[in-house]
Design a protein around this motif. Structure first.
Motif, PDB file in Angstrom:
ATOM      1  N   THR A 140      14.942  -7.590  37.306  1.00 24.88           N
ATOM      2  CA  THR A 140      15.866  -7.538  36.171  1.00 24.88           C
ATOM      3  C   THR A 140      17.073  -8.408  36.488  1.00 24.88           C
ATOM      4  N   ASP A 141      17.353  -9.368  35.608  1.00 22.03           N
ATOM      5  CA  ASP A 141      18.565 -10.172  35.747  1.00 22.03           C
ATOM      6  C   ASP A 141      19.771  -9.299  35.399  1.00 22.03           C
ATOM      7  N   ILE A 142      20.765  -9.302  36.274  1.00 23.33           N
ATOM      8  CA  ILE A 142      21.883  -8.355  36.127  1.00 23.33           C
ATOM      9  C   ILE A 142      22.797  -8.721  34.972  1.00 23.33           C
ATOM     10  N   GLU A 143      23.209  -9.960  34.912  1.00 26.10           N
ATOM     11  CA  GLU A 143      24.275 -10.360  33.991  1.00 26.10           C
ATOM     12  C   GLU A 143      23.946 -10.075  32.527  1.00 26.10           C
ATOM     13  N   PRO A 144      22.779 -10.496  32.006  1.00 29.65           N
ATOM     14  CA  PRO A 144      22.515 -10.225  30.586  1.00 29.65           C
ATOM     15  C   PRO A 144      22.429  -8.741  30.257  1.00 29.65           C
ATOM     16  N   VAL A 145      21.882  -7.932  31.191  1.00 32.52           N
ATOM     17  CA  VAL A 145      21.780  -6.492  30.932  1.00 32.52           C
ATOM     18  C   VAL A 145      23.166  -5.866  30.867  1.00 32.52           C
ATOM     19  N   LEU A 146      24.028  -6.197  31.834  1.00 30.80           N
ATOM     20  CA  LEU A 146      25.372  -5.623  31.842  1.00 30.80           C
ATOM     21  C   LEU A 146      26.181  -6.093  30.644  1.00 30.80           C
ATOM     22  N   GLU A 147      26.030  -7.354  30.273  1.00 28.78           N
ATOM     23  CA  GLU A 147      26.762  -7.857  29.104  1.00 28.78           C
ATOM     24  C   GLU A 147      26.360  -7.100  27.841  1.00 28.78           C
TER      25      GLU A 147
ATOM     26  N   SER B 260      21.597   9.486  40.223  1.00 27.13           N
ATOM     27  CA  SER B 260      21.305   9.737  41.639  1.00 27.13           C
ATOM     28  C   SER B 260      19.810   9.704  41.917  1.00 27.13           C
ATOM     29  N   GLU B 261      19.009  10.268  41.016  1.00 26.21           N
ATOM     30  CA  GLU B 261      17.563  10.288  41.218  1.00 26.21           C
ATOM     31  C   GLU B 261      16.965   8.886  41.134  1.00 26.21           C
ATOM     32  N   ILE B 262      17.418   8.091  40.161  1.00 24.11           N
ATOM     33  CA  ILE B 262      16.886   6.728  40.024  1.00 24.11           C
ATOM     34  C   ILE B 262      17.237   5.888  41.255  1.00 24.11           C
ATOM     35  N   VAL B 263      18.500   5.988  41.689  1.00 25.03           N
ATOM     36  CA  VAL B 263      18.919   5.223  42.877  1.00 25.03           C
ATOM     37  C   VAL B 263      18.117   5.647  44.097  1.00 25.03           C
ATOM     38  N   SER B 264      17.908   6.938  44.239  1.00 25.15           N
ATOM     39  CA  SER B 264      17.143   7.443  45.383  1.00 25.15           C
ATOM     40  C   SER B 264      15.698   6.970  45.346  1.00 25.15           C
ATOM     41  N   GLU B 265      15.089   6.950  44.143  1.00 25.20           N
ATOM     42  CA  GLU B 265      13.702   6.516  44.037  1.00 25.20           C
ATOM     43  C   GLU B 265      13.537   5.052  44.424  1.00 25.20           C
ATOM     44  N   TYR B 266      14.554   4.240  44.182  1.00 29.51           N
ATOM     45  CA  TYR B 266      14.492   2.825  44.563  1.00 29.51           C
ATOM     46  C   TYR B 266      15.053   2.592  45.968  1.00 29.51           C
ATOM     47  N   GLN B 267      15.261   3.675  46.719  1.00 29.02           N
ATOM     48  CA  GLN B 267      15.731   3.617  48.107  1.00 29.02           C
ATOM     49  C   GLN B 267      17.110   2.965  48.216  1.00 29.02           C
TER      50      GLN B 267
ATOM     51  N   ARG C 232       7.587   7.615  36.272  1.00 27.29           N
ATOM     52  CA  ARG C 232       7.398   6.184  35.991  1.00 27.29           C
ATOM     53  C   ARG C 232       7.959   5.329  37.124  1.00 27.29           C
ATOM     54  N   ILE C 233       9.127   5.676  37.650  1.00 31.12           N
ATOM     55  CA  ILE C 233       9.739   4.895  38.734  1.00 31.12           C
ATOM     56  C   ILE C 233       8.884   4.968  39.989  1.00 31.12           C
ATOM     57  N   ALA C 234       8.382   6.166  40.303  1.00 33.07           N
ATOM     58  CA  ALA C 234       7.539   6.303  41.490  1.00 33.07           C
ATOM     59  C   ALA C 234       6.287   5.450  41.387  1.00 33.07           C
ATOM     60  N   ALA C 235       5.768   5.295  40.158  1.00 29.13           N
ATOM     61  CA  ALA C 235       4.551   4.498  39.976  1.00 29.13           C
ATOM     62  C   ALA C 235       4.819   3.008  40.101  1.00 29.13           C
ATOM     63  N   GLN C 236       6.031   2.560  39.767  1.00 28.69           N
ATOM     64  CA  GLN C 236       6.289   1.123  39.733  1.00 28.69           C
ATOM     65  C   GLN C 236       7.279   0.661  40.794  1.00 28.69           C
TER      66      GLN C 236
ATOM     67  N   LEU D 159      14.487  -3.879  40.193  1.00 27.29           N
ATOM     68  CA  LEU D 159      14.334  -2.661  39.407  1.00 27.29           C
ATOM     69  C   LEU D 159      13.806  -3.033  38.029  1.00 27.29           C
ATOM     70  N   GLU D 160      13.189  -2.053  37.382  1.00 29.74           N
ATOM     71  CA  GLU D 160      12.804  -2.238  35.992  1.00 29.74           C
ATOM     72  C   GLU D 160      14.056  -2.242  35.115  1.00 29.74           C
ATOM     73  N   GLN D 161      14.025  -3.015  34.041  1.00 33.01           N
ATOM     74  CA  GLN D 161      15.208  -3.174  33.193  1.00 33.01           C
ATOM     75  C   GLN D 161      15.671  -1.848  32.603  1.00 33.01           C
ATOM     76  N   GLN D 162      14.755  -0.999  32.136  1.00 31.29           N
ATOM     77  CA  GLN D 162      15.159   0.249  31.517  1.00 31.29           C
ATOM     78  C   GLN D 162      15.813   1.188  32.517  1.00 31.29           C
ATOM     79  N   ASP D 163      15.427   1.075  33.831  1.00 27.17           N
ATOM     80  CA  ASP D 163      16.087   1.890  34.853  1.00 27.17           C
ATOM     81  C   ASP D 163      17.510   1.408  35.085  1.00 27.17           C
ATOM     82  N   VAL D 164      17.706   0.083  35.083  1.00 25.93           N
ATOM     83  CA  VAL D 164      19.061  -0.454  35.214  1.00 25.93           C
ATOM     84  C   VAL D 164      19.909  -0.019  34.016  1.00 25.93           C
ATOM     85  N   GLU D 165      19.345  -0.134  32.824  1.00 25.82           N
ATOM     86  CA  GLU D 165      20.089   0.237  31.627  1.00 25.82           C
ATOM     87  C   GLU D 165      20.451   1.723  31.632  1.00 25.82           C
TER      88      GLU D 165
END
Length: 474
Positions: A315-322, A439-446, A303-307, A350-356
């Motif tokens: 993705t807004d950082i603050e509301p997700v982290l809160e 590690s894989e998600i971070v790598s996919e987003y370079q 999914r990450i490779a496709a998007q 990034l997509e929100q679900q990847d950040v989460e």
């Protein structure tokens, strides 16, 4: 393939620079050419004037009965009667003609230095023109010829001079007026050209702003009316965005279908494992849970490779982290969770679900091993050295860190921790896939992932992820 920038980055600045440079060079060249042409014309007219006055003097002088030169040339110029003006006429007898020389009243008793014929020869009309200085320091041009006055062969030399300073003053006056006129015209032309260029390039700026709206997820395609030259580009970009959106949706649908098709078989395996004896049940359940986590991990990577290159990922950082911190506080009431986000409007590409999933895994690990609390920070960062050029250098980067006050890890343990399925503490629950997934998600987003020992003694996991352009900079 990296595109190299040549010249100014702004197309408007580049066109304005070229137009201004060309206009300035053209005006300078034109002013020099016109000034030189006017100088040639003024000098030619001055020479013709002296020639005409010379022949007026010749026609006004004869030999009298007492063998003297007589005549009173009327040249219509008061400067020939005013002293030290540089405007003179002189008539000198030649050969055996022993008459007294006569001259204009402006010359007085002085004379003009005459070069030799070798220095200033006569032309085919038996005339010669030469510059010299009079006794008063005036820079003059002399027209000279020799004429036979009667049938007895008596001849005289005729000279008429004019002040060259008058020509230079006229040329300077003309050049000054010319430069002022061309300067005013040039400034006006530059202003008009600048306004025309800005007006002509305005659709490109509108297209840029519309594309920024797409980047910020404020619009789904380029909007606005564009001229005929830009419309094909806008249509192609909209088609590319739509194609990218369809690819992402198709990938999400396939991921969902695959997850749904695997969900039931894995659930059956987990359910049937309860009917086995404890050793076999634990083994089957553990492998089924690992299989479930690994399948989900690979589905996420697809999914990450496709998007990943989607312009709409934001993705807004603050509301997700809160929200994540709030959940962790409920699950771990005996632990403290501290959150800091700067600037407040920061966003990730990034997509929100990847950040989460990324931060959620890190929070779970830190909450599992910490003694008293976990600290989560997000701040604007500079681009890493390997991304300091090209498109990566234009976008902001966000540095996110999750740190705890637990026992931490040494370098060898950190290397083992990111390997898929490896668990350093078997007494804690889990499948050993959390850090590997991160590690894989971070790598996919370079992005970049770094784990070190923090200042509080525990593990500090630092992520460097691509941010959004406008909101982060503000």
């Amino acid at each position: 393939m990296r595109i190299k920038r040549i010249g100014p980055r702004s197309l408007t600045a580049r066109v304005l620079l070229l137009a201004t440079t060309w206009s300035a060079v053209a005006l300078v060249v034109i002013s020099i050419v016109i000034s030189q042409l006017y100088r040639q014309s003024a000098e030619r007219s001055f020479t013709d004037l002296l020639r005409a006055q010379l022949y007026n003097v010749i026609n006004s002088v004869t030999i009298g009965e007492d063998n003297k030169l007589i005549g009173n040339p009327q040249l219509g110029d008061l400067r020939f009667s005013q002293p030290e003006t540089g405007w003179y006429w002189i008539i000198e007898p030649l050969g055996t003609f022993a008459a007294t020389a006569i001259s204009s009243s402006s010359l007085g008793t002085s004379n003009i230095t005459v070069p030799s014929i070798l220095q200033a020869p006569f032309n085919n009309r038996y005339e010669r023109f030469y510059p010299t200085r009079d006794a008063f320091g005036n820079h003059v041009l002399v027209a000279e010829t020799e004429v036979v006055l009667d049938g007895e062969g008596r001849a005289a030399r005729f000279r008429v001079s004019g002040n060259l300073d008058a020509v230079e003053d006229d040329i300077r006056s003309f050049s000054r007026s010319l430069y002022i006129a061309l300067g005013v015209f040039g400034i006006g032309s530059l202003i008009v050209n600048g306004l025309a260029i800005l007006y002509g390039l305005q659709p490109l700026d509108a297209a840029r702003r519309s594309l920024e709206r797409v980047r910020r997820s404020e619009a789904e395609h380029l909007e606005g009316e564009f001229p005929r030259e830009i419309m094909p580009l806008a249509n192609d970009i909209n088609a590319l965005i739509e194609s990218n959106r369809r690819i992402v949706e198709r990938a999400r649908m396939q991921v969902g279908n695959l997850a749904h098709s695997l969900k039931t078989p894995i659930a059956v395996l987990l359910n049937e494992s309860r009917m086995l004896d404890k050793v076999q049940s634990d083994l089957v359940r553990s492998q089924a849970e690992t299989m479930q986590a690994q399948v989900q991990s690979y589905l996420n990577r697809a999914r990450i490779a496709a998007q990943r290159n989607s312009l709409l990922a934001r993705t807004d950082i603050e509301p997700v982290l809160e929200r994540l911190v709030r959940v962790m506080r409920r699950l771990n009431p005996d632990k403290e969770f501290h959150l800091s986000v700067y600037p407040p409007g920061a966003a990730l590409a990034l997509e929100q679900q990847d950040v989460e999933e990324t931060i959620g895994n890190l929070l779970e690990n830190s909450a599992r091993f910490c003694r008293t609390g976990v600290w989560v920070t997000a701040a604007l960062a500079t681009a890493p050295p390997e991304k300091a050029e090209g498109e990566a250098a234009k976008r902001p980067w966000i540095e996110m860190a999750v740190e705890d006050d637990g026992p931490g890890l040494n370098p060898d343990q950190i290397t083992e921790a990111v390997k898929r399925g490896r668990r350093l503490d078997e007494s804690k629950p889990g499948a050993g896939l959390g850090l590997s997934i991160v590690s894989e998600i971070v790598s996919e987003y370079q992005g970049e992932l770094e784990m070190t020992r923090g200042v509080r003694g525990g593990l500090r996991t630092q992520l460097l992820l691509p941010g959004m352009i406008k909101e982060v900079a503000g």
